[in-house]
Design a protein around this motif. Structure first.
Motif, PDB file in Angstrom:
ATOM      1  N   ILE A  87       0.850  -1.163  -0.051  1.00 30.38           N
ATOM      2  CA  ILE A  87      -0.014  -0.045   0.115  1.00 30.38           C
ATOM      3  C   ILE A  87       0.871   1.099   0.041  1.00 30.38           C
ATOM      4  O   ILE A  87       1.555   1.411   0.970  1.00 30.38           O
ATOM      5  CB  ILE A  87      -0.996  -0.017   1.118  1.00 30.38           C
ATOM      6  CG1 ILE A  87      -1.823  -1.351   1.061  1.00 30.38           C
ATOM      7  CG2 ILE A  87      -1.745   1.238   1.217  1.00 30.38           C
ATOM      8  CD1 ILE A  87      -2.850  -1.521   0.054  1.00 30.38           C
ATOM      9  N   VAL A  88       0.911   1.887  -1.002  1.00 30.51           N
ATOM     10  CA  VAL A  88       1.813   3.092  -1.205  1.00 30.51           C
ATOM     11  C   VAL A  88       1.411   4.586  -1.343  1.00 30.51           C
ATOM     12  O   VAL A  88       2.113   5.527  -1.730  1.00 30.51           O
ATOM     13  CB  VAL A  88       2.584   2.814  -2.494  1.00 30.51           C
ATOM     14  CG1 VAL A  88       3.338   1.379  -2.362  1.00 30.51           C
ATOM     15  CG2 VAL A  88       1.718   2.671  -3.885  1.00 30.51           C
ATOM     16  N   ALA A  89      -0.043   4.834  -1.055  1.00 28.76           N
ATOM     17  CA  ALA A  89      -0.598   5.958  -1.012  1.00 28.76           C
ATOM     18  C   ALA A  89      -1.779   5.917  -0.214  1.00 28.76           C
ATOM     19  O   ALA A  89      -2.327   4.851  -0.191  1.00 28.76           O
ATOM     20  CB  ALA A  89      -0.871   6.572  -2.287  1.00 28.76           C
ATOM     21  N   VAL A  90      -2.270   7.074   0.020  1.00 31.00           N
ATOM     22  CA  VAL A  90      -3.693   7.527   0.633  1.00 31.00           C
ATOM     23  C   VAL A  90      -4.381   7.979  -0.378  1.00 31.00           C
ATOM     24  O   VAL A  90      -4.339   9.035  -0.902  1.00 31.00           O
ATOM     25  CB  VAL A  90      -3.368   8.240   2.059  1.00 31.00           C
ATOM     26  CG1 VAL A  90      -4.736   8.674   2.559  1.00 31.00           C
ATOM     27  CG2 VAL A  90      -2.760   7.649   3.110  1.00 31.00           C
ATOM     28  N   TRP A 119       0.683  11.679   6.353  1.00 38.92           N
ATOM     29  CA  TRP A 119       2.097  11.993   6.805  1.00 38.92           C
ATOM     30  C   TRP A 119       2.341  11.069   8.018  1.00 38.92           C
ATOM     31  O   TRP A 119       3.447  10.759   7.900  1.00 38.92           O
ATOM     32  CB  TRP A 119       1.625  13.257   7.443  1.00 38.92           C
ATOM     33  CG  TRP A 119       1.350  14.456   6.820  1.00 38.92           C
ATOM     34  CD1 TRP A 119       1.277  14.434   5.268  1.00 38.92           C
ATOM     35  CD2 TRP A 119       0.782  15.872   7.000  1.00 38.92           C
ATOM     36  NE1 TRP A 119       0.760  15.682   4.899  1.00 38.92           N
ATOM     37  CE2 TRP A 119       0.570  16.488   5.988  1.00 38.92           C
ATOM     38  CE3 TRP A 119       0.495  16.537   8.197  1.00 38.92           C
ATOM     39  CZ2 TRP A 119       0.123  17.802   5.860  1.00 38.92           C
ATOM     40  CZ3 TRP A 119       0.201  17.739   8.192  1.00 38.92           C
ATOM     41  CH2 TRP A 119      -0.305  18.558   7.150  1.00 38.92           C
ATOM     42  N   GLU A 120       1.383  10.533   8.855  1.00 33.24           N
ATOM     43  CA  GLU A 120       1.757   9.368   9.797  1.00 33.24           C
ATOM     44  C   GLU A 120       2.261   8.326   9.179  1.00 33.24           C
ATOM     45  O   GLU A 120       3.373   7.588   9.765  1.00 33.24           O
ATOM     46  CB  GLU A 120       0.640   9.117  10.623  1.00 33.24           C
ATOM     47  CG  GLU A 120       0.007  10.277  11.483  1.00 33.24           C
ATOM     48  CD  GLU A 120      -1.539   9.988  12.052  1.00 33.24           C
ATOM     49  OE1 GLU A 120      -1.746   8.822  11.914  1.00 33.24           O
ATOM     50  OE2 GLU A 120      -1.908  10.900  12.782  1.00 33.24           O
ATOM     51  N   ALA A 121       1.873   7.789   7.932  1.00 34.77           N
ATOM     52  CA  ALA A 121       2.491   6.882   7.282  1.00 34.77           C
ATOM     53  C   ALA A 121       3.565   7.055   6.399  1.00 34.77           C
ATOM     54  O   ALA A 121       4.149   5.944   5.799  1.00 34.77           O
ATOM     55  CB  ALA A 121       1.375   5.979   6.523  1.00 34.77           C
ATOM     56  N   ALA A 148       3.042  25.602   6.125  1.00 32.62           N
ATOM     57  CA  ALA A 148       2.283  24.754   6.463  1.00 32.62           C
ATOM     58  C   ALA A 148       2.945  23.666   7.211  1.00 32.62           C
ATOM     59  O   ALA A 148       4.004  23.351   6.692  1.00 32.62           O
ATOM     60  CB  ALA A 148       1.279  24.509   5.365  1.00 32.62           C
ATOM     61  N   PRO A 149       1.942  22.688   7.893  1.00 32.92           N
ATOM     62  CA  PRO A 149       2.829  21.553   8.594  1.00 32.92           C
ATOM     63  C   PRO A 149       3.447  20.536   7.353  1.00 32.92           C
ATOM     64  O   PRO A 149       4.468  19.889   7.713  1.00 32.92           O
ATOM     65  CB  PRO A 149       1.737  20.943   8.937  1.00 32.92           C
ATOM     66  CG  PRO A 149       0.458  22.088   9.332  1.00 32.92           C
ATOM     67  CD  PRO A 149       0.889  22.790   8.463  1.00 32.92           C
ATOM     68  N   GLY A 150       2.731  20.396   6.023  1.00 33.11           N
ATOM     69  CA  GLY A 150       3.399  19.390   5.192  1.00 33.11           C
ATOM     70  C   GLY A 150       4.260  20.329   4.366  1.00 33.11           C
ATOM     71  O   GLY A 150       4.585  19.335   3.266  1.00 33.11           O
TER      72      GLY A 150
END
Length: 263
Positions: A87-90, A119-121, A148-150
């Motif tokens: 699993i490589v994306a959300v 982000w967590e993953a 921003a956070p990201g």
């Protein structure tokens, strides 16, 4: 070599011949594909398809029309699933104001929450945006823009089935996002998208089908599959004045880098 970055082989449209269709992809030069989850129903099958086919990877996420089904059990399933190396994306996650199935504020909330899960993953996101240009851009800038956070995240994601302006395309790519280009680029009336593809550098573009939807000309209206991507490649090559091989090679390497898939 072709990399389909957004497919739905879990869709009911493939229920009767899913394995036969998947078996045809590698011989046709489809080296990798991402099967993308969009609902509570689809995600277990997405994971199964990814886990049982060496060249297919998966993404888990809730489409904006489906976020009303999110509960604690589903979130736990997603978080556990995101630990799977296949699993490589959300995604696909985002906003859809065309059908307005869910209130806008609810869509935005779960868009942001699922982004935080990515982000967590340490995974990129696959963004669905339909008739929601302003709010999608606003949300992404709040999450990934300067300060921003990201903002410092390198592998941000893809604006799937890109359909907005060249000006917005430049902002997304400057932030580090890729644009997903599929069958619509072959449509005669897709003048805005053709301009985007012409102007945005190839190293910010990725190939996708959104199959079984969005089949390119000359198969528009029929069930789509990764086998139709050469038509998309040919149109991108024509618009950019380069070879089809260059389109395949550069978009393939773009995808390999984004999804961190080992050679």
């Amino acid at each position: 070599m072709i990399f389909d970055t957004h497919a739905h082989y879990d869709d009911d449209a493939f229920e009767n011949d899913r394995e036969e269709m998947i078996s045809r992809l590698k011989p046709a030069g489809i080296v990798h594909a991402i099967d993308v989850g969009a609902s509570k129903k689809s995600m277990p099958l997405v994971k199964e398809i990814a886990d049982t086919h060496d060249f297919i990877y998966g993404a888990l996420g809730m489409h904006p029309d489906e976020v009303g089904d999110i509960d604690d059990d589903l979130l736990a399933f997603m978080r556990k699933g995101l630990e799977d190396p296949k699993i490589v994306a959300v995604g696909e996650i985002g906003l859809d104001y065309h059908w307005d199935v869910m209130p806008h504020e609810v869509q935005i909330h779960w868009f942001m929450e699922q982004t935080k899960m990515a982000w967590e993953a340490d995974l990129p996101i696959l963004i669905h945006s339909r008739s929601a240009a302003a709010d999608t851009m606003d949300t992404i800038q709040k999450m990934y823009g300067p300060g921003a956070p990201g903002a410092g995240i390198k592998r941000k994601g893809i604006v799937h089935c890109y359909s907005y302006s060249l000006e917005q395309a430049k902002i997304y790519t400057e932030m580090g996002f890729y644009l997903g280009i599929g069958g619509t680029v072959t449509f005669k009336n897709a003048k805005k998208l053709k301009k985007v593809v012409t102007e945005i550098p190839l190293d910010h573009l990725l190939l996708e089908t959104d199959c079984p939807y969005m089949a390119p000309e000359p198969h528009r209206g029929s069930r789509n599959s990764s086998l139709n991507l050469p038509y998309v490649v040919a149109e991108i090559a024509r618009l950019k004045g380069i070879s089809a091989r260059e389109v395949e090679d550069v978009t393939y390497m773009n995808a390999m880098e984004l999804f961190q898939i080992p050679e």
